[in-house]
Write an enzyme that holds these catalytic residues in place. Structure first.
Site, PDB file in Angstrom:
ATOM      1  N   PRO A  77       0.799  -1.448  -0.111  1.00  0.00           N
ATOM      2  CA  PRO A  77      -0.114  -0.127   0.148  1.00  0.00           C
ATOM      3  C   PRO A  77       0.768   1.134   0.046  1.00  0.00           C
ATOM      4  CG  PRO A  77      -0.136  -1.212   2.223  1.00  0.00           C
ATOM      5  CD  PRO A  77       0.526  -1.882   1.218  1.00  0.00           C
ATOM      6  N   GLU A 107       3.090  -7.729   8.738  1.00  0.00           N
ATOM      7  CA  GLU A 107       3.244  -6.220   8.879  1.00  0.00           C
ATOM      8  C   GLU A 107       3.922  -5.537   7.804  1.00  0.00           C
ATOM      9  OE1 GLU A 107       1.327  -4.394  11.094  1.00  0.00           O
ATOM     10  OE2 GLU A 107       0.431  -6.221  11.362  1.00  0.00           O
ATOM     11  N   ARG A 145      -3.689  -8.318 -20.522  1.00  0.00           N
ATOM     12  CA  ARG A 145      -4.493  -8.168 -21.512  1.00  0.00           C
ATOM     13  C   ARG A 145      -4.224  -7.277 -22.659  1.00  0.00           C
ATOM     14  NH1 ARG A 145      -7.650  -3.956 -20.882  1.00  0.00           N
ATOM     15  NH2 ARG A 145      -9.702  -4.741 -21.746  1.00  0.00           N
ATOM     16  N   ASP A 160     -10.082   1.226 -24.380  1.00  0.00           N
ATOM     17  CA  ASP A 160     -10.559   1.212 -23.122  1.00  0.00           C
ATOM     18  C   ASP A 160     -10.795   2.437 -22.189  1.00  0.00           C
ATOM     19  OD1 ASP A 160     -10.409  -1.537 -22.709  1.00  0.00           O
ATOM     20  OD2 ASP A 160      -8.465  -1.784 -22.045  1.00  0.00           O
TER      21      ASP A 160
HETATM   22  N1  ADE Z   1      -0.735  -5.201  -0.097  1.00  0.00           N
HETATM   23  C1  ADE Z   1      -1.607  -4.838   0.910  1.00  0.00           C
HETATM   24  N2  ADE Z   1      -2.287  -3.801   0.303  1.00  0.00           N
HETATM   25  C2  ADE Z   1      -1.887  -3.329  -0.973  1.00  0.00           C
HETATM   26  C3  ADE Z   1      -2.337  -2.511  -1.591  1.00  0.00           C
HETATM   27  N3  ADE Z   1      -3.272  -1.571  -1.707  1.00  0.00           N
HETATM   28  N4  ADE Z   1      -1.506  -2.653  -2.952  1.00  0.00           N
HETATM   29  C4  ADE Z   1      -0.600  -3.330  -3.082  1.00  0.00           C
HETATM   30  N5  ADE Z   1      -0.447  -4.465  -2.557  1.00  0.00           N
HETATM   31  C5  ADE Z   1      -0.868  -4.573  -1.291  1.00  0.00           C
END
Ligand code: ADE
Length: 240
Positions: A77, A107, A145, A160
């Protein structure tokens, strides 16, 4: 988990050898008989952290089996938010590199592994998943794709939403038979056979939709003078 890749468009592409996906279990690279790959964080705190060494061994092992260099993408994230141009860039990377999609759990991963082995960190959205696997599958699907032969009609990826051929706009609305469904008719212009008028209508609808649903996209959309005029007109309508 990756069984999901064997369905639909992607499943066919894998069967036809248009792309190859392999996976490696980090536990196979653990150096203890319990196959432990995580440990408590230094400095305390909740959860467990994936150790650098087994991951490094796994990545080196993958590299040793391949003739192209690795391009290691860590799904997290905290990565750069993946958008369509990023997907195109990853697809182009495939011609010179193997993409190694590193899926974390717990974590996170020891920072030293990220510093020394990861080429880029990639997020699929501003939310937290319990592991990188689903994110990796999203990346694989979006990249696959774009590969030649994966979609039946080679032009369909170009039209797209977000694609550059679509100027970074959302796609126009689509209709199919019947002409009337629960009292709602297909827009007359689509039945007219007037291709120029259809193009104009679709272009206008793409602008209108983007303005309504994703106005943020308009900041970076590549618009002609005429399209900017249509947009000004549409914005005027909205403000009335
Ligand atoms: N791993 C955990 N959350 C994630 C996300 N939002 N994007 C990519 N990998 C992740």
């Amino acid at each position: 988990m990756f069984e999901a890749l064997h369905h639909g468009v992607l499943g066919r592409a894998l069967k036809n050898g248009l792309l190859q996906v392999r996976w490696w279990d980090v536990r196979d690279y653990a150096d203890n008989k319990h196959r432990t790959i995580d440990d408590k964080p230094y400095g305390g705190g909740p959860g467990m952290v994936m150790m650098a060494k087994p991951l490094r061994e796994a990545i080196r092992h993958i590299q040793a089996q391949r003739d192209k260099p690795n391009w290691v993408v860590y799904l997290s994230p905290q990565g750069t938010l993946l958008k369509q141009p990023g997907v195109v860039r990853l697809k182009e990377k495939l011609s010179t590199h193997n993409l190694v999609l590193l899926c974390g759990r717990y974590e996170g991963i020891d920072e030293r592994l990220i510093m020394s082995m990861v080429d880029e960190e990639c997020s699929i959205g501003d939310y937290v998943l319990s592991g990188g696997e689903f994110a990796a599958m999203v990346v694989i699907d979006a990249v696959a794709r774009l590969l030649p032969g994966v979609l039946g009609d080679s032009t369909s990826a170009e039209a797209d939403s977000f694609s550059s051929a679509n100027k970074g706009l959302l796609e126009y609305p689509q209709y199919t038979r019947p002409e009337e469904d629960e009292g709602m008719r297909v827009p007359e212009v689509l039945l007219s056979g007037n291709h120029e008028a259809i193009l104009r209508w679709r272009n206008r609808m793409a602008l209108e939709r983007t303005l309504k649903k994703r106005p943020d996209l308009l900041n970076s959309a590549q618009l002609s003078a005429e399209e900017k005029e249509i947009l000004a007109e549409l914005t005027g309508d909205e403000n009335e």
